[in-house]
Scaffold this motif. Structure first.
Motif, PDB file in Angstrom:
ATOM      1  N   ARG A 153       0.829  -1.212   0.000  1.00 29.13           N
ATOM      2  CA  ARG A 153       0.000   0.000   0.000  1.00 29.13           C
ATOM      3  C   ARG A 153       0.862   1.261   0.000  1.00 29.13           C
ATOM      4  NH1 ARG A 153      -2.930   0.410   5.331  1.00 29.13           N
ATOM      5  NH2 ARG A 153      -0.861   1.152   5.844  1.00 29.13           N
ATOM      6  N   ASP A 154       1.991   1.215   0.711  1.00 26.37           N
ATOM      7  CA  ASP A 154       2.875   2.372   0.791  1.00 26.37           C
ATOM      8  C   ASP A 154       3.688   2.592  -0.479  1.00 26.37           C
ATOM      9  OD1 ASP A 154       1.957   2.812   3.365  1.00 26.37           O
ATOM     10  OD2 ASP A 154       3.706   1.892   4.329  1.00 26.37           O
ATOM     11  N   VAL A 155       4.003   1.531  -1.219  1.00 26.13           N
ATOM     12  CA  VAL A 155       4.904   1.674  -2.369  1.00 26.13           C
ATOM     13  C   VAL A 155       4.207   1.633  -3.720  1.00 26.13           C
ATOM     14  CG1 VAL A 155       6.841   0.715  -1.071  1.00 26.13           C
ATOM     15  CG2 VAL A 155       5.505  -0.784  -2.578  1.00 26.13           C
ATOM     16  N   VAL A 156       2.969   1.216  -3.804  1.00 24.79           N
ATOM     17  CA  VAL A 156       2.309   1.033  -5.101  1.00 24.79           C
ATOM     18  C   VAL A 156       2.325   2.307  -5.941  1.00 24.79           C
ATOM     19  CG1 VAL A 156      -0.048   1.481  -4.302  1.00 24.79           C
ATOM     20  CG2 VAL A 156       0.340  -0.034  -6.269  1.00 24.79           C
ATOM     21  N   GLY A 157       2.256   3.455  -5.320  1.00 25.51           N
ATOM     22  CA  GLY A 157       2.259   4.714  -6.055  1.00 25.51           C
ATOM     23  C   GLY A 157       3.589   5.046  -6.720  1.00 25.51           C
ATOM     24  N   LEU A 158       4.641   4.312  -6.378  1.00 25.80           N
ATOM     25  CA  LEU A 158       5.962   4.542  -6.953  1.00 25.80           C
ATOM     26  C   LEU A 158       6.170   3.802  -8.270  1.00 25.80           C
ATOM     27  CD1 LEU A 158       8.076   4.021  -3.698  1.00 25.80           C
ATOM     28  CD2 LEU A 158       7.327   6.203  -4.692  1.00 25.80           C
ATOM     29  N   PHE A 159       5.203   2.954  -8.648  1.00 16.50           N
ATOM     30  CA  PHE A 159       5.395   2.069  -9.787  1.00 16.50           C
ATOM     31  C   PHE A 159       4.378   2.319 -10.882  1.00 16.50           C
ATOM     32  CE2 PHE A 159       7.370   0.053  -6.184  1.00 16.50           C
ATOM     33  CZ  PHE A 159       8.604  -0.283  -6.696  1.00 16.50           C
ATOM     34  N   ARG A 160       4.745   1.894 -12.079  1.00 18.70           N
ATOM     35  CA  ARG A 160       3.904   2.127 -13.248  1.00 18.70           C
ATOM     36  C   ARG A 160       3.105   0.897 -13.676  1.00 18.70           C
ATOM     37  NH1 ARG A 160       5.899   4.655 -18.977  1.00 18.70           N
ATOM     38  NH2 ARG A 160       3.804   4.838 -19.815  1.00 18.70           N
ATOM     39  N   TYR A 161       3.637  -0.318 -13.397  1.00 17.06           N
ATOM     40  CA  TYR A 161       2.996  -1.544 -13.863  1.00 17.06           C
ATOM     41  C   TYR A 161       2.803  -2.551 -12.736  1.00 17.06           C
ATOM     42  CZ  TYR A 161       4.448   0.181 -18.424  1.00 17.06           C
ATOM     43  OH  TYR A 161       4.634   0.956 -19.541  1.00 17.06           O
ATOM     44  N   VAL A 162       1.760  -3.349 -12.889  1.00 17.10           N
ATOM     45  CA  VAL A 162       1.537  -4.534 -12.070  1.00 17.10           C
ATOM     46  C   VAL A 162       1.783  -5.722 -12.992  1.00 17.10           C
ATOM     47  CG1 VAL A 162      -0.211  -5.917 -10.886  1.00 17.10           C
ATOM     48  CG2 VAL A 162      -0.196  -3.445 -10.609  1.00 17.10           C
ATOM     49  N   VAL A 163       2.603  -6.674 -12.525  1.00 19.71           N
ATOM     50  CA  VAL A 163       2.924  -7.849 -13.322  1.00 19.71           C
ATOM     51  C   VAL A 163       2.588  -9.076 -12.496  1.00 19.71           C
ATOM     52  CG1 VAL A 163       4.738  -9.111 -14.532  1.00 19.71           C
ATOM     53  CG2 VAL A 163       4.818  -6.606 -14.433  1.00 19.71           C
ATOM     54  N   GLU A 164       1.776  -9.958 -13.082  1.00 19.97           N
ATOM     55  CA  GLU A 164       1.385 -11.185 -12.397  1.00 19.97           C
ATOM     56  C   GLU A 164       1.849 -12.376 -13.226  1.00 19.97           C
ATOM     57  OE1 GLU A 164      -2.611 -13.154 -10.441  1.00 19.97           O
ATOM     58  OE2 GLU A 164      -2.801 -11.404 -11.743  1.00 19.97           O
ATOM     59  N   THR A 165       2.679 -13.224 -12.615  1.00 19.27           N
ATOM     60  CA  THR A 165       3.129 -14.443 -13.266  1.00 19.27           C
ATOM     61  C   THR A 165       2.488 -15.618 -12.536  1.00 19.27           C
ATOM     62  OG1 THR A 165       5.079 -14.784 -11.885  1.00 19.27           O
ATOM     63  CG2 THR A 165       5.345 -13.354 -13.813  1.00 19.27           C
TER      64      THR A 165
ATOM     65  N   ARG B 299       3.785 -17.553 -10.478  1.00 25.85           N
ATOM     66  CA  ARG B 299       4.298 -17.754  -9.123  1.00 25.85           C
ATOM     67  C   ARG B 299       4.375 -16.496  -8.283  1.00 25.85           C
ATOM     68  NH1 ARG B 299       9.147 -21.339  -8.358  1.00 25.85           N
ATOM     69  NH2 ARG B 299       8.171 -21.325  -6.328  1.00 25.85           N
ATOM     70  N   ARG B 300       4.447 -15.318  -8.897  1.00 26.74           N
ATOM     71  CA  ARG B 300       4.688 -14.099  -8.138  1.00 26.74           C
ATOM     72  C   ARG B 300       3.862 -12.935  -8.674  1.00 26.74           C
ATOM     73  NH1 ARG B 300       7.105 -17.037  -5.184  1.00 26.74           N
ATOM     74  NH2 ARG B 300       9.262 -16.994  -4.531  1.00 26.74           N
ATOM     75  N   PHE B 301       3.843 -11.902  -7.851  1.00 29.25           N
ATOM     76  CA  PHE B 301       3.188 -10.641  -8.167  1.00 29.25           C
ATOM     77  C   PHE B 301       4.259  -9.567  -8.022  1.00 29.25           C
ATOM     78  CE2 PHE B 301       0.960  -6.857  -6.663  1.00 29.25           C
ATOM     79  CZ  PHE B 301      -0.102  -6.775  -7.546  1.00 29.25           C
ATOM     80  N   TYR B 302       4.378  -8.685  -9.015  1.00 27.78           N
ATOM     81  CA  TYR B 302       5.404  -7.659  -9.013  1.00 27.78           C
ATOM     82  C   TYR B 302       4.798  -6.293  -9.290  1.00 27.78           C
ATOM     83  CZ  TYR B 302       8.456 -11.688  -9.987  1.00 27.78           C
ATOM     84  OH  TYR B 302       9.103 -12.899  -9.940  1.00 27.78           O
ATOM     85  N   LEU B 303       5.476  -5.271  -8.819  1.00 26.40           N
ATOM     86  CA  LEU B 303       5.270  -3.903  -9.259  1.00 26.40           C
ATOM     87  C   LEU B 303       6.556  -3.520  -9.969  1.00 26.40           C
ATOM     88  CD1 LEU B 303       3.833  -2.398  -5.950  1.00 26.40           C
ATOM     89  CD2 LEU B 303       2.542  -3.038  -7.982  1.00 26.40           C
ATOM     90  N   ALA B 304       6.465  -2.764 -11.070  1.00 27.97           N
ATOM     91  CA  ALA B 304       7.675  -2.400 -11.805  1.00 27.97           C
ATOM     92  C   ALA B 304       7.464  -1.095 -12.561  1.00 27.97           C
ATOM     93  CB  ALA B 304       8.059  -3.507 -12.777  1.00 27.97           C
ATOM     94  N   ASN B 305       8.579  -0.464 -12.907  1.00 32.06           N
ATOM     95  CA  ASN B 305       8.509   0.760 -13.698  1.00 32.06           C
ATOM     96  C   ASN B 305       8.793   0.531 -15.164  1.00 32.06           C
ATOM     97  OD1 ASN B 305       7.656   2.734 -11.866  1.00 32.06           O
ATOM     98  ND2 ASN B 305       9.658   2.686 -10.878  1.00 32.06           N
TER      99      ASN B 305
ATOM    100  N   ASP C 106      13.470  -1.759 -11.849  1.00 32.57           N
ATOM    101  CA  ASP C 106      12.939  -1.060 -10.680  1.00 32.57           C
ATOM    102  C   ASP C 106      11.670  -1.758 -10.201  1.00 32.57           C
ATOM    103  OD1 ASP C 106      14.975   0.863 -10.804  1.00 32.57           O
ATOM    104  OD2 ASP C 106      13.831   2.053 -12.235  1.00 32.57           O
ATOM    105  N   ALA C 107      11.840  -2.947  -9.703  1.00 31.82           N
ATOM    106  CA  ALA C 107      10.698  -3.793  -9.346  1.00 31.82           C
ATOM    107  C   ALA C 107      10.591  -4.004  -7.833  1.00 31.82           C
ATOM    108  CB  ALA C 107      10.823  -5.151 -10.040  1.00 31.82           C
ATOM    109  N   TRP C 108       9.396  -4.345  -7.406  1.00 35.85           N
ATOM    110  CA  TRP C 108       9.092  -4.733  -6.030  1.00 35.85           C
ATOM    111  C   TRP C 108       8.384  -6.075  -6.116  1.00 35.85           C
ATOM    112  CZ3 TRP C 108       4.538  -5.780  -3.394  1.00 35.85           C
ATOM    113  CH2 TRP C 108       4.598  -5.787  -2.000  1.00 35.85           C
TER     114      TRP C 108
END
Length: 108
Positions: free
Chosen positions: A22-34, A36-42, A63-65
């Motif tokens: 919730r705190d970092v989602v605003g720092l990223f441009r994309y949501v990536v779902e594979t 096995r994992r869920f990522y936020l990335a620019n 620049d991923a989370w």
């Protein structure tokens, strides 16, 4: 550690992870779902690959989370993921893309 203690520990870790998301989602441009994992990335690039009759996806992110309660370092400069199932990439709305009504909420 008892089963209840382990369950409480994992629940607390998931809650902490959600709060971090919730705190970092605003720092990223994309949501990536594979698979096995869920990522936020620019930056995201998805390439379909075929080798030996098998098709898979190569996902390159910068620049991923990473959504993973067991990782101590969830921020990653560059990551390469191979996925043998579909990869879902969604662009997050930018703060300036969100238009709020000028005269209050649009609720009845």
């Amino acid at each position: 550690m008892s089963g209840d203690e382990l369950e409480n520990y994992e629940s607390e870790m998931e809650l902490q992870l959600y709060r971090e998301y919730r705190d970092v989602v605003g720092l990223f441009r994309y949501v990536v779902e594979t698979e096995r994992r869920f990522y936020l990335a620019n930056a995201v690039e998805v390439k379909a690959r075929a080798e030996g009759g098998e098709v898979f996806f190569e996902v390159l992110m910068e620049d991923a989370w990473v959504w993973d309660i067991y990782r101590t370092a969830r921020f990653v400069k560059r990551v390469r993921v191979l996925s043998f199932k579909d990869v879902n990439v969604e662009e997050l709305p930018r703060n300036d893309d969100l238009q709020l009504p000028q005269d209050g909420p649009a609720l009845p």
